[in-house]
Write a protein that holds these residues in place. Structure first.
Motif, mmCIF file in Angstrom:
data_model
loop_
_atom_site.group_PDB
_atom_site.id
_atom_site.type_symbol
_atom_site.label_atom_id
_atom_site.label_comp_id
_atom_site.label_asym_id
_atom_site.label_seq_id
_atom_site.Cartn_x
_atom_site.Cartn_y
_atom_site.Cartn_z
ATOM 1 N N TYR A 15 27.832 33.925 39.152
ATOM 2 C CA TYR A 15 28.381 34.734 38.056
ATOM 3 C C TYR A 15 27.826 34.220 36.725
ATOM 4 O O TYR A 15 27.663 33.009 36.545
ATOM 5 N N ASP A 86 40.599 34.028 38.650
ATOM 6 C CA ASP A 86 39.386 33.925 39.467
ATOM 7 C C ASP A 86 39.680 33.177 40.763
ATOM 8 O O ASP A 86 39.152 33.515 41.818
ATOM 9 N N ASN A 90 39.220 34.613 44.616
ATOM 10 C CA ASN A 90 38.424 33.943 45.658
ATOM 11 C C ASN A 90 39.274 33.692 46.909
ATOM 12 O O ASN A 90 38.821 33.920 48.026
ATOM 13 N N TYR A 110 34.320 44.189 37.577
ATOM 14 C CA TYR A 110 34.247 42.756 37.320
ATOM 15 C C TYR A 110 33.155 42.120 38.199
ATOM 16 O O TYR A 110 33.205 42.227 39.430
ATOM 17 N N PHE A 112 32.475 39.284 39.220
ATOM 18 C CA PHE A 112 32.774 38.185 40.131
ATOM 19 C C PHE A 112 33.046 38.656 41.569
ATOM 20 O O PHE A 112 32.883 37.894 42.524
ATOM 21 N N ASP A 180 43.553 43.986 40.473
ATOM 22 C CA ASP A 180 43.314 42.941 39.483
ATOM 23 C C ASP A 180 43.796 43.467 38.124
ATOM 24 O O ASP A 180 43.139 44.315 37.511
ATOM 25 N N THR A 206 46.699 37.281 34.815
ATOM 26 C CA THR A 206 46.178 36.063 34.196
ATOM 27 C C THR A 206 46.842 35.777 32.848
ATOM 28 O O THR A 206 47.296 36.702 32.175
#
Ligand SMILES: *Cc1c(COP(=O)(O)O)cnc(C)c1O
Length: 354
Positions: A15, A86, A90, A110, A112, A180, A206
């Motif tokens: 990333y 993040d 994952n 996004y 990622f 997200d 977040t």
């Protein structure tokens, strides 16, 4: 690359984070941080926690987990706190996808997601957004893939209504849908209430954006107990102390002073509407953003050129050198003063381009 690097990762493209320059002071509108400091309570509790750094933090991050559960009116067993969102993203790739269970996400979203899929050797499918950068919900119905949807999406800023996401969740009962919600506090509709109704939904959020705590690295997920339990297996197999002491207490402080976050989000929304109006007045077109950024382009001022000229004049925005969106810039919404400086500088650049 050294000769020792594992074959597993040789083809991995990591990333690319937005620039975090240290050489000069820019007006930083490139990584969707908040222009406001963290709440006073967050700073106070975070600083106090530094006095006990000789001790490991609570691996369960109990106090913060319970505070989040109370705030969202869910069971604490349905919350998992992570090192930025993040990390939980994952965890979700690791826990819910594999070679036989591929995943899917938008072609413009996004960055990622793709990296996590490649990191974990998971096949993925990129679903093209429509011409106007909206998602066609039908593309996500009944695909039997693990779905990742940023809602609102980034870098487009466009939000789907909760009802639409619910249809996608219902159509995919044997696979997880990950929503997200990094930007949901700026005008989106949260799917957290749906986590009580569907066992195949994970919502991630977040503290990095609306809560002015990007530097603390604090994110979380809300889902059924069973999904949280699976991701805890991953967490305790990689990094049980994933939340440091100062971050946990700063997070608690932020929740205690909720009205500060609410006020800041309101200000960002007002500044976003102001900036959108001004940019439209200068001929820009843009998506309908429900986030703390605008995704804007101009018919005659090329996107890459605008990015470079703004940077030369001390303003950083984010430009993606990617097909379909290379004429756009993603502009983080800052203070009113910062946005006025942006508009004035854009005017100068347009004058010079004549
Ligand atoms: C910023 C962002 C994240 C991750 O943020 P963290 O700082 O790791 O919590 C996740 N998803 C999207 C869409 C983002 O823009």
């Amino acid at each position: 690359m050294s000769k020792f690097f594992s074959n597993k990762y040789k083809a991995l493209t990591p990333y690319t984070p937005g620039e975090q320059p240290t050489e000069m002071k820019y007006i930083k509108l490139n990584t969707n941080e908040s222009p406001f400091p963290p709440s006073k309570k967050a700073i106070e509790l975070g600083a106090k926690a530094l006095e006990s750094l000789e001790l490991y933090p609570d691996p369960e991050c109990g106090e913060l987990t319970r505070a989040l559960a109370e705030y969202y009116e869910v069971d604490p067993e349905c919350v998992l706190v992570t090192n930025g969102s993040d990390e939980i993203l994952n965890f979700a790739f690791m826990a819910f996808c594999d070679k036989e269970h591929p995943c899917a996400f938008a072609d413009i979203t996004y960055g990622f997601y793709k990296v996590f899929a490649e990191l974990n050797g998971i096949p993925y499918r990129e679903i093209p957004l429509k011409e106007d950068f909206t998602i066609d919900p039908a593309d996500y119905m009944g695909t039997d893939e693990t779905i990742f949807i940023a809602n609102p999406n980034a870098p487009t800023g466009i939000a789907l209504p909760r009802d639409t996401i619910e249809e996608i969740i219902k159509s995919n009962p044997n696979r997880i849908v990950v929503v997200d919600e990094a930007y949901v506090d700026f005008g989106g509709e949260s799917c957290v209430p749906l986590t009580k109704k569907y066992d195949n939904l994970l919502v991630t959020q977040t503290f990095s954006k609306s809560r002015s705590m990007a530097g603390a690295r604090l994110g979380y997920g809300i889902a059924s107990k069973e999904l949280i339990c699976d991701m805890n297996t991953i967490k305790y197999s990689t990094n049980p102390y994933n939340i440091n002491r100062a971050t946990m207490y700063a997070g608690l402080g932020s929740l205690i002073e909720q009205e500060y976050t609410d006020k800041n989000c309101q200000t960002i929304i007002e500044n976003r509407e102001y900036t959108a109006k001004e940019l439209k007045g200068l001929g820009f077109y843009m998506t309908d953003s429900k986030t703390n950024f605008l995704f804007a382009a101009h018919p005659t001022l090329e996107g890459g050129k605008l990015y470079r000229e703004l940077k030369a004049k001390g303003i950083l925005v984010r430009h993606f050198d990617k097909e379909r969106i290379s004429n756009y810039n993603r502009i983080t919404i800052g203070t009113k003063e910062q946005m006025k400086a942006l508009i004035d500088t854009v005017k100068v650049i347009m004058e010079e381009a004549k």
